[in-house]
Design an enzyme around this catalytic site. Structure first.
Site, PDB file in Angstrom:
ATOM      1  CE1 TYR A 189       1.144   2.373   8.441  1.00 42.98           C
ATOM      2  CE2 TYR A 189       3.369   1.882   7.697  1.00 42.98           C
ATOM      3  CZ  TYR A 189       2.018   2.052   7.435  1.00 42.98           C
ATOM      4  OH  TYR A 189       1.549   1.897   6.155  1.00 42.98           O
ATOM      5  CB  SER A 229       8.195 -10.079  -0.629  1.00 42.99           C
ATOM      6  OG  SER A 229       9.433  -9.391  -0.719  1.00 42.99           O
ATOM      7  CB  SER A 247      -0.866   4.520   5.384  1.00 43.82           C
ATOM      8  OG  SER A 247      -1.810   3.958   6.275  1.00 43.82           O
ATOM      9  CB  ALA A 257      10.704  -0.357  -0.455  1.00 48.02           C
ATOM     10  CG  PHE A 313      -8.995   4.554   3.504  1.00 46.45           C
ATOM     11  CD1 PHE A 313      -8.439   5.507   2.649  1.00 46.45           C
ATOM     12  CD2 PHE A 313      -9.626   4.974   4.665  1.00 46.45           C
ATOM     13  CE1 PHE A 313      -8.529   6.877   2.943  1.00 46.45           C
ATOM     14  CE2 PHE A 313      -9.737   6.340   4.959  1.00 46.45           C
ATOM     15  CZ  PHE A 313      -9.179   7.287   4.106  1.00 46.45           C
ATOM     16  CE  LYS A 355       3.958   3.949   4.641  1.00 47.49           C
ATOM     17  NZ  LYS A 355       4.627   3.608   3.364  1.00 47.49           N
TER      18      LYS A 355
HETATM   19  P1  NAD Z   1       4.558  -5.751   1.974  1.00 45.94           P
HETATM   20  O1  NAD Z   1       5.345  -5.933   3.209  1.00 45.94           O
HETATM   21  O2  NAD Z   1       3.872  -6.906   1.348  1.00 45.94           O
HETATM   22  O3  NAD Z   1       5.490  -5.108   0.834  1.00 45.94           O
HETATM   23  C1  NAD Z   1       6.558  -4.248   1.154  1.00 45.94           C
HETATM   24  C2  NAD Z   1       7.753  -4.722   0.349  1.00 45.94           C
HETATM   25  O4  NAD Z   1       8.837  -3.855   0.587  1.00 45.94           O
HETATM   26  C3  NAD Z   1       8.206  -6.136   0.726  1.00 45.94           C
HETATM   27  O5  NAD Z   1       8.398  -6.904  -0.435  1.00 45.94           O
HETATM   28  C4  NAD Z   1       9.533  -5.909   1.459  1.00 45.94           C
HETATM   29  O6  NAD Z   1      10.436  -6.970   1.252  1.00 45.94           O
HETATM   30  C5  NAD Z   1      10.007  -4.617   0.821  1.00 45.94           C
HETATM   31  N1  NAD Z   1      10.874  -3.790   1.670  1.00 45.94           N
HETATM   32  C6  NAD Z   1      10.646  -3.383   2.937  1.00 45.94           C
HETATM   33  N2  NAD Z   1      11.661  -2.609   3.365  1.00 45.94           N
HETATM   34  C7  NAD Z   1      12.538  -2.495   2.311  1.00 45.94           C
HETATM   35  C8  NAD Z   1      13.779  -1.834   2.123  1.00 45.94           C
HETATM   36  N3  NAD Z   1      14.341  -1.123   3.101  1.00 45.94           N
HETATM   37  N4  NAD Z   1      14.392  -1.946   0.928  1.00 45.94           N
HETATM   38  C9  NAD Z   1      13.849  -2.679  -0.070  1.00 45.94           C
HETATM   39  N5  NAD Z   1      12.688  -3.354   0.046  1.00 45.94           N
HETATM   40  C10 NAD Z   1      12.039  -3.249   1.232  1.00 45.94           C
HETATM   41  O7  NAD Z   1       3.513  -4.580   2.271  1.00 45.94           O
HETATM   42  P2  NAD Z   1       2.301  -4.035   1.384  1.00 45.94           P
HETATM   43  O8  NAD Z   1       1.055  -4.369   2.108  1.00 45.94           O
HETATM   44  O9  NAD Z   1       2.473  -4.438  -0.024  1.00 45.94           O
HETATM   45  O10 NAD Z   1       2.535  -2.444   1.521  1.00 45.94           O
HETATM   46  C11 NAD Z   1       3.271  -1.784   0.547  1.00 45.94           C
HETATM   47  C12 NAD Z   1       3.321  -0.331   0.975  1.00 45.94           C
HETATM   48  O11 NAD Z   1       1.982   0.145   1.152  1.00 45.94           O
HETATM   49  C13 NAD Z   1       4.023  -0.100   2.309  1.00 45.94           C
HETATM   50  O12 NAD Z   1       4.812   1.076   2.218  1.00 45.94           O
HETATM   51  C14 NAD Z   1       2.885   0.095   3.297  1.00 45.94           C
HETATM   52  O13 NAD Z   1       3.266   0.967   4.348  1.00 45.94           O
HETATM   53  C15 NAD Z   1       1.840   0.734   2.429  1.00 45.94           C
HETATM   54  N6  NAD Z   1       0.472   0.520   2.904  1.00 45.94           N
HETATM   55  C16 NAD Z   1       0.035  -0.768   3.131  1.00 45.94           C
HETATM   56  C17 NAD Z   1      -1.270  -0.958   3.604  1.00 45.94           C
HETATM   57  C18 NAD Z   1      -1.796  -2.343   3.890  1.00 45.94           C
HETATM   58  O14 NAD Z   1      -2.759  -2.469   4.673  1.00 45.94           O
HETATM   59  N7  NAD Z   1      -1.218  -3.393   3.311  1.00 45.94           N
HETATM   60  C19 NAD Z   1      -2.112   0.130   3.826  1.00 45.94           C
HETATM   61  C20 NAD Z   1      -1.629   1.410   3.566  1.00 45.94           C
HETATM   62  C21 NAD Z   1      -0.324   1.584   3.106  1.00 45.94           C
HETATM   63  C1  WQD Z   2      -9.653  -4.103  10.495  1.00 46.17           C
HETATM   64  C2  WQD Z   2     -10.831  -4.322  11.444  1.00 46.17           C
HETATM   65  C3  WQD Z   2     -10.148  -4.622  13.714  1.00 46.17           C
HETATM   66  C4  WQD Z   2      -8.118  -8.462  13.051  1.00 46.17           C
HETATM   67  C5  WQD Z   2      -4.300  -1.629   9.618  1.00 46.17           C
HETATM   68  C6  WQD Z   2      -3.232  -0.632   9.936  1.00 46.17           C
HETATM   69  C7  WQD Z   2      -3.207   0.446   8.896  1.00 46.17           C
HETATM   70  C8  WQD Z   2      -3.142  -0.145   7.503  1.00 46.17           C
HETATM   71  C9  WQD Z   2      -4.239  -1.159   7.274  1.00 46.17           C
HETATM   72  C10 WQD Z   2      -0.848   0.027   6.759  1.00 46.17           C
HETATM   73  C11 WQD Z   2     -10.667  -3.569  12.768  1.00 46.17           C
HETATM   74  C12 WQD Z   2     -10.815  -5.894  13.184  1.00 46.17           C
HETATM   75  C13 WQD Z   2      -8.814  -7.287  12.854  1.00 46.17           C
HETATM   76  C14 WQD Z   2      -8.680  -9.487  13.855  1.00 46.17           C
HETATM   77  C15 WQD Z   2     -10.613  -8.110  14.200  1.00 46.17           C
HETATM   78  N1  WQD Z   2      -1.866  -0.738   7.268  1.00 46.17           N
HETATM   79  N2  WQD Z   2     -10.041  -7.131  13.432  1.00 46.17           N
HETATM   80  N3  WQD Z   2      -9.915  -9.271  14.405  1.00 46.17           N
HETATM   81  O1  WQD Z   2      -6.371  -1.834  11.929  1.00 46.17           O
HETATM   82  O2  WQD Z   2      -7.966  -0.929  10.147  1.00 46.17           O
HETATM   83  O3  WQD Z   2      -5.538  -0.990   9.684  1.00 46.17           O
HETATM   84  O4  WQD Z   2      -4.121  -2.157   8.310  1.00 46.17           O
HETATM   85  O5  WQD Z   2      -0.885   1.172   6.382  1.00 46.17           O
HETATM   86  O6  WQD Z   2      -2.066   1.231   9.146  1.00 46.17           O
HETATM   87  O7  WQD Z   2      -3.545  -0.032  11.171  1.00 46.17           O
HETATM   88  O8  WQD Z   2      -6.814  -3.117   9.774  1.00 46.17           O
HETATM   89  O9  WQD Z   2      -7.281  -5.470   9.289  1.00 46.17           O
HETATM   90  O10 WQD Z   2      -6.023  -4.899  11.432  1.00 46.17           O
HETATM   91  O11 WQD Z   2      -8.463  -4.369  11.237  1.00 46.17           O
HETATM   92  O12 WQD Z   2     -11.733  -7.947  14.738  1.00 46.17           O
HETATM   93  O13 WQD Z   2      -8.098 -10.585  14.077  1.00 46.17           O
HETATM   94  O14 WQD Z   2     -10.891  -5.704  11.790  1.00 46.17           O
HETATM   95  O15 WQD Z   2     -10.515  -4.382  15.060  1.00 46.17           O
HETATM   96  O16 WQD Z   2     -11.943  -3.143  13.188  1.00 46.17           O
HETATM   97  P1  WQD Z   2      -6.735  -1.688  10.499  1.00 46.17           P
HETATM   98  P2  WQD Z   2      -7.074  -4.543  10.436  1.00 46.17           P
END
Ligand code: NAD
Ligand code: WQD
Length: 338
Positions: free
Chosen positions: A150, A38, A126, A83, A179, A154
């Site tokens: 990953y 970030s 997640s 985080a 999701f 979680k």
């Molecule tokens: P992100 O990478 O934008 O945010 C994560 C933040 O945590 C970053 O600012 C990073 O600098 C900080 N960070 C990472 N490791 C750290 C540590 N050891 N100590 C302190 N700071 C740390 O990701 P996001 O998309 O905002 O996701 C936030 C949370 O939600 C994550 O735990 C991720 O696993 C979870 N999540 C994300 C998604 C998604 O698709 N974005 C989906 C489901 C769950």
């Molecule tokens: C979405 C759809 C791809 C990129 C991931 C992580 C999951 C969570 C959310 C953290 C799928 C298709 C994607 C591209 C494509 N993160 N796609 N071309 O895989 O559902 O989930 O992010 O918790 O853990 O697995 O998300 O956005 O990668 O894909 O066709 O260039 O888009 O095949 O059907 P996903 P995604």
């Protein structure tokens, strides 16, 4: 009673949006972040949105001495723990880094909370913990079969926090399974800016629309779905942020542990996203339909009814709004916070 909430990972995509929702609800977010994924300039954007600059404590959640000082300095009403590392492919290539960061970091945080007497925690889990579901919509009691380090990291944290609550029932814990978070705050001032080539669909689509990338590669057109492309439950990041505030307020009223899906309960295909994005941006998106991406699940979406019943929360923003807000952020910030 303190209104300060420690937001680990609060400089990140979901965390920064949650800081906006916390401020709107009268809480004072304090960001704890090592800035590994970030940019510190998000703080100024948060000031422009909320009217105040959140305090940033720059550090790593694995730093037990720093955590002890943080909790000793001033009281916190609760912690929201974002985080962590979140790239599935990276976790397969480098599992120990993921277990160290996501599991050890979460345990270190919970230990510091326990020692400080702070027992209200919202954890960012997640839908990846479900792995390949038997069917959709997916309820919280569906089998948990994470298919990568990953997702397993979680689930391990969920299990550790469940054991903690079993041993110490006074804890107030919410485990939130997101999701597919997409979109950006309506101001266009904060949003998602992945480093390097985006793995996820929405940021890639945004970069194609703005001309940074030539075309989208759609991973698979032969899935057993209405149009052959993958189906997911995309949820607006501000709906997600508001869901965290609802979970925090619920956790503060009673001891217990809740496990809740945060999603819309609706599936949308890749082509649905592409068409919606074209409608709201007025840009034609070039794409190819190529081979399936290894490890991808054909289709999954949430059953969010328990979050509705427990928190009174539902995701109300449409796919078009997700695309429009993503597009506004991308247009105004083609290089993120640079
Ligand atoms: P992100 O990478 O934008 O945010 C994560 C933040 O945590 C970053 O600012 C990073 O600098 C900080 N960070 C990472 N490791 C750290 C540590 N050891 N100590 C302190 N700071 C740390 O990701 P996001 O998309 O905002 O996701 C936030 C949370 O939600 C994550 O735990 C991720 O696993 C979870 N999540 C994300 C998604 C998604 O698709 N974005 C989906 C489901 C769950
Ligand atoms: C979405 C759809 C791809 C990129 C991931 C992580 C999951 C969570 C959310 C953290 C799928 C298709 C994607 C591209 C494509 N993160 N796609 N071309 O895989 O559902 O989930 O992010 O918790 O853990 O697995 O998300 O956005 O990668 O894909 O066709 O260039 O888009 O095949 O059907 P996903 P995604």
């Amino acid at each position: 009673m303190s209104r300060r909430v420690l937001v680990t990972g609060g400089a990140g995509f979901i965390g920064s949006h949650t800081c906006v929702a916390l401020a709107a609800a009268g809480y004072t977010p304090v960001i704890f972040d090592n800035l590994c994924n970030s940019d510190i300039r998000v703080l100024e954007r948060l000031r422009q949105i909320t009217g105040s600059t959140p305090q940033l404590i720059e550090g790593d959640v694995r730093d037990e001495a720093l955590l002890a000082r943080v909790f000793a300095d001033e009281p916190f009403a609760a912690v929201i723990h974002f985080a962590g590392l979140k790239a599935v492919g990276d976790s397969v290539a480098d599992p120990l880094t993921y277990y160290d960061n996501n599991v050890r970091g979460s345990v270190a945080l919970a230990l510091a909370m326990q020692r400080a007497g702070v027992n209200t925690l919202v954890f960012s889990s997640s839908a990846t913990v479900y792995g390949q579901p038997d069917h959709s919509p997916i309820p919280e009691d569906a089998p948990l079969r994470p298919a990568n380090p990953y997702g397993r990291s979680k689930l391990m944290v969920e299990q550790a926090l469940s054991d903690l609550h079993r041993a110490q029932p006074g804890w107030r814990i919410a485990l939130l399974r997101y999701f597919n978070p997409v979109g950006a705050h309506e101001s266009g001032l904060i949003g998602e800016h992945p480093q390097g080539k985006p793995n996820n669909l929405m940021p890639f689509v945004c970069q194609v629309a703005v001309g940074q990338r030539e075309k989208l590669q759609i991973h698979g057109g032969d899935y057993p779905t209405p149009d052959g492309t993958g189906v997911r439950d995309y949820v607006h990041v501000m709906d997600l942020a508001e869901g965290h505030v609802a979970a925090l307020m619920h956790a503060r009223t009673r001891a217990g542990l809740s496990i809740l899906n945060l999603g819309t309960g609706q599936g949308a295909s890749v082509l649905d996203v592409v068409r919606a994005f074209e409608r709201v941006s007025g840009r034609a998106l070039r794409f190819d339909i190529g081979p399936r991406r290894p490890g991808d699940v054909p289709a999954y979406w949430s059953d969010p009814s328990l979050a509705k019943a427990t928190l009174g929360w539902r995701a109300g923003r449409s796919l078009e709004q997700m695309c429009a807000d993503s597009w506004r952020w991308q247009q105004g910030n083609p290089r993120g916070y640079d």
